[in-house]
Design a protein around this motif. Structure first.
Motif, mmCIF file in Angstrom:
data_model
loop_
_atom_site.group_PDB
_atom_site.id
_atom_site.type_symbol
_atom_site.label_atom_id
_atom_site.label_comp_id
_atom_site.label_asym_id
_atom_site.label_seq_id
_atom_site.Cartn_x
_atom_site.Cartn_y
_atom_site.Cartn_z
ATOM 1 N N MET A 1 -8.488 10.908 3.489
ATOM 2 C CA MET A 1 -7.017 10.259 3.650
ATOM 3 C C MET A 1 -6.924 8.881 3.263
ATOM 4 N N GLU A 2 -8.105 8.459 4.105
ATOM 5 C CA GLU A 2 -8.040 6.630 5.102
ATOM 6 C C GLU A 2 -8.126 5.764 3.429
ATOM 7 N N HIS A 3 -9.162 7.185 3.169
ATOM 8 C CA HIS A 3 -9.961 6.054 1.731
ATOM 9 C C HIS A 3 -8.670 6.202 0.959
ATOM 10 N N TYR B 1 4.745 3.777 -6.364
ATOM 11 C CA TYR B 1 4.202 4.409 -5.049
ATOM 12 C C TYR B 1 4.702 4.607 -3.995
ATOM 13 N N LEU B 2 6.113 4.163 -4.261
ATOM 14 C CA LEU B 2 7.283 5.111 -3.087
ATOM 15 C C LEU B 2 8.332 4.940 -3.649
ATOM 16 N N GLY B 3 8.360 5.931 -4.838
ATOM 17 C CA GLY B 3 9.517 6.473 -5.559
ATOM 18 C C GLY B 3 9.248 8.360 -4.980
ATOM 19 N N ARG B 4 10.731 8.836 -5.375
ATOM 20 C CA ARG B 4 10.105 9.736 -4.796
ATOM 21 C C ARG B 4 9.103 11.099 -5.002
ATOM 22 N N LYS B 5 8.272 10.469 -6.137
ATOM 23 C CA LYS B 5 7.572 11.107 -6.255
ATOM 24 C C LYS B 5 6.024 10.015 -6.085
ATOM 25 N N GLY B 6 6.442 9.225 -5.682
ATOM 26 C CA GLY B 6 5.374 8.129 -5.477
ATOM 27 C C GLY B 6 3.863 8.553 -4.962
ATOM 28 N N ALA B 7 3.543 7.385 -5.439
ATOM 29 C CA ALA B 7 1.466 8.045 -4.553
ATOM 30 C C ALA B 7 2.138 8.263 -2.741
ATOM 31 N N LEU B 8 2.221 7.020 -2.448
ATOM 32 C CA LEU B 8 2.126 7.024 -0.776
ATOM 33 C C LEU B 8 3.253 7.933 -0.457
ATOM 34 N N THR B 9 4.336 8.224 -1.016
ATOM 35 C CA THR B 9 5.328 9.127 -0.675
ATOM 36 C C THR B 9 5.221 10.812 -0.927
ATOM 37 N N LEU B 10 3.526 10.716 -0.875
ATOM 38 C CA LEU B 10 3.514 12.016 -1.619
ATOM 39 C C LEU B 10 1.872 12.719 0.319
ATOM 40 N N ILE B 11 1.725 11.171 0.128
ATOM 41 C CA ILE B 11 0.860 11.489 1.134
ATOM 42 C C ILE B 11 1.117 11.546 2.897
ATOM 43 N N LEU B 12 2.428 10.689 2.216
ATOM 44 C CA LEU B 12 3.539 11.090 3.073
ATOM 45 C C LEU B 12 4.617 12.138 4.028
ATOM 46 N N ARG B 13 4.539 12.698 2.774
ATOM 47 C CA ARG B 13 4.956 13.778 3.121
ATOM 48 C C ARG B 13 4.092 15.370 3.219
ATOM 49 N N SER B 14 2.289 14.804 3.197
ATOM 50 C CA SER B 14 1.076 15.909 2.996
ATOM 51 C C SER B 14 0.869 15.185 4.547
ATOM 52 N N LEU B 15 1.436 14.737 5.283
ATOM 53 C CA LEU B 15 0.742 14.620 6.276
ATOM 54 C C LEU B 15 0.043 15.823 7.855
ATOM 55 N N GLY B 16 1.669 16.604 7.341
ATOM 56 C CA GLY B 16 2.065 17.737 8.309
ATOM 57 C C GLY B 16 0.786 18.405 7.982
ATOM 58 N N ARG C 1 -3.204 13.517 12.563
ATOM 59 C CA ARG C 1 -1.866 12.795 11.554
ATOM 60 C C ARG C 1 -1.389 11.910 12.365
ATOM 61 N N ALA C 2 -0.948 11.782 13.114
ATOM 62 C CA ALA C 2 -0.807 10.742 14.260
ATOM 63 C C ALA C 2 -1.237 8.949 13.144
ATOM 64 N N ARG C 3 -2.725 9.108 13.905
ATOM 65 C CA ARG C 3 -3.142 7.941 13.361
ATOM 66 C C ARG C 3 -3.070 7.296 11.227
ATOM 67 N N MET C 4 -3.367 8.570 10.855
ATOM 68 C CA MET C 4 -2.627 8.838 9.513
ATOM 69 C C MET C 4 -1.175 7.857 9.021
ATOM 70 N N GLY C 5 -0.563 8.724 10.243
ATOM 71 C CA GLY C 5 1.131 8.402 10.032
ATOM 72 C C GLY C 5 1.670 6.833 10.100
ATOM 73 N N LYS C 6 0.364 6.008 11.054
ATOM 74 C CA LYS C 6 0.697 5.093 11.218
ATOM 75 C C LYS C 6 0.441 3.870 10.173
ATOM 76 N N LEU C 7 -0.767 4.603 9.669
ATOM 77 C CA LEU C 7 -1.307 3.408 8.740
ATOM 78 C C LEU C 7 -0.786 4.232 7.398
#
Ligand code: FA5
Length: 343
Positions: free
Chosen positions: A1-3, A32-47, A54-60
């Motif tokens: 995920m980090e990569h 990247y930041l829209g409702r289905k944006g690439a980064l948004t999807l990653i943030l949603r998948s943190l759970g 989770r904490a490190r990836m959330g912060k990043l």
């Protein structure tokens, strides 16, 4: 995920930097930041990832999200400013260009020499108590001929052939029509001058035009004589030329004056030696004049038993030619900027 997060960040920042307009920026934001944006999807998948990650990836993710948002803001500002600048460069008009210095001198217009002398003459006559009158360039037969003692059958009409309109009017041949109109407006005693453009069906040469300018003058009072006429004419010429000019008075025929005169001035182009302007005579016919014919006064509603007057018709073009040493009347209407720039 980090990569994956690193790749999203890198791609997003590069795309923002390369964007050429704000519409593209908006597309990048959605990507990247829209409702289905690439980064948004990653943030949603943190759970779904292990809690220790989770904490490190959330912060990043939040750090990259902030970086991308800041880059979007900065680039949008830059593009808006560039757009405004190019709009101003393309559409800017210097509204001060024509009215305040620095404007190149030659860009400014100036008065035509005939207008200058006309205004000078108006000032001279105004200072002698004359009023300035005006009249139309297209006249009726009545004002141009009939009321000036030139009925239809009169041979004097041949001296001033002109351009006629289909409805029986004509381009005025002289400013004398203005004196007829003046007599309708003012009651004696009066002094009026009427400058204006006149037209004749005429072949042109160095001293003849088909379109030229005259100034008409008329003074009506009790017991006006030729002495009054000569005095006013000499005063006028002295003021215009700022020196004494030799004049001569010859008998001249005009149906609207009696007696009538031709007032000639010594040719100032050749000093009286003879040239094409004075037709080798040394004299230039400038100012026909005379005492107003009783018929003209009567037709103007003025009783010739009580009032008398003088009138004159000054040829403005020829006067300007004498004043500035212009050797051909055709320069006036030539529109040649080199001629006009001299005045
Ligand atoms: C007349 O036009 C008379 N109406 C003048 C007049 C008024 C006489 C009042 C008596 C009383 P004339 O046609 O001569 O007159 O023209 C007057 C002046 O206009 C001339 O002396 C001359 O300076 C000028 N002029 C006449 N014809 C031409 C022309 N074709 N080109 C340039 N100037 C002309």
């Amino acid at each position: 995920m980090e990569h994956e997060l690193g790749t999203i960040r890198k791609e997003a920042l590069a795309a923002i930097q390369a964007a050429a307009d704000t519409d593209t920026i908006e597309e990048i934001r959605i990507k990247y930041l829209g409702r289905k944006g690439a980064l948004t999807l990653i943030l949603r998948s943190l759970g779904n990832i292990p809690p220790e990650e989770r904490a490190r990836m959330g912060k990043l993710s939040n750090q990259y999200k902030n970086e991308i948002e800041t880059a979007i803001e900065t680039r949008t500002d830059e593009l808006t400013r560039e757009g405004a600048d190019s709009l101003i460069r393309g559409q800017w008009i210097d509204v001060t260009l024509d009215c305040v210095p620095p404007v190149p001198r030659e860009g400014l217009g100036r008065l035509h020499p005939i207008s200058r002398i006309q205004y000078e003459i108006e000032d001279i006559f105004t200072s002698m108590g004359f009023e300035i009158h005006d009249g139309p360039e297209t006249e009726t037969d009545h004002y141009n001929f009939e009321a000036l003692n030139i009925p239809k059958h009169h041979p004097a009409r041949d001296m001033q052939d002109t351009f006629w309109t289909e409805d029986g009017n004509l381009l005025r041949t002289h400013t004398s029509a203005i004196q007829v109109r003046a007599m309708e407006k003012v009651k004696p005693p009066f002094r009026v001058v009427g400058p204006g453009r006149v037209f004749r069906y005429e072949s042109t040469d160095a001293s003849h035009e088909n379109t030229f300018y005259q100034v008409e003058g008329m003074m009506v009072d009790r017991e006006i004589t030729v002495a009054h006429l000569i005095y006013v004419m000499k005063e006028l010429l002295k003021e215009i030329f700022q020196r004494d000019v030799s004049v001569r008075l010859r008998p001249g025929y005009f149906p609207f004056v009696e007696p009538g005169f031709e007032l000639d001035i010594n040719c100032l182009i050749c000093g009286g030696n003879g040239c094409s302007v004075c037709k080798q005579s040394g004299w230039v016919e400038l100012l026909p004049c005379g005492l107003v014919h009783p018929n003209v006064l009567r037709m103007g509603g003025i009783d010739p038993g009580q009032w008398s007057g003088f009138a004159f018709g000054l040829g403005l073009n020829r006067l300007v030619m004498m004043k500035y040493g212009i050797n051909d009347i055709r320069h006036f209407l030539s529109g040649d900027i080199r001629f006009l720039k001299q005045f």
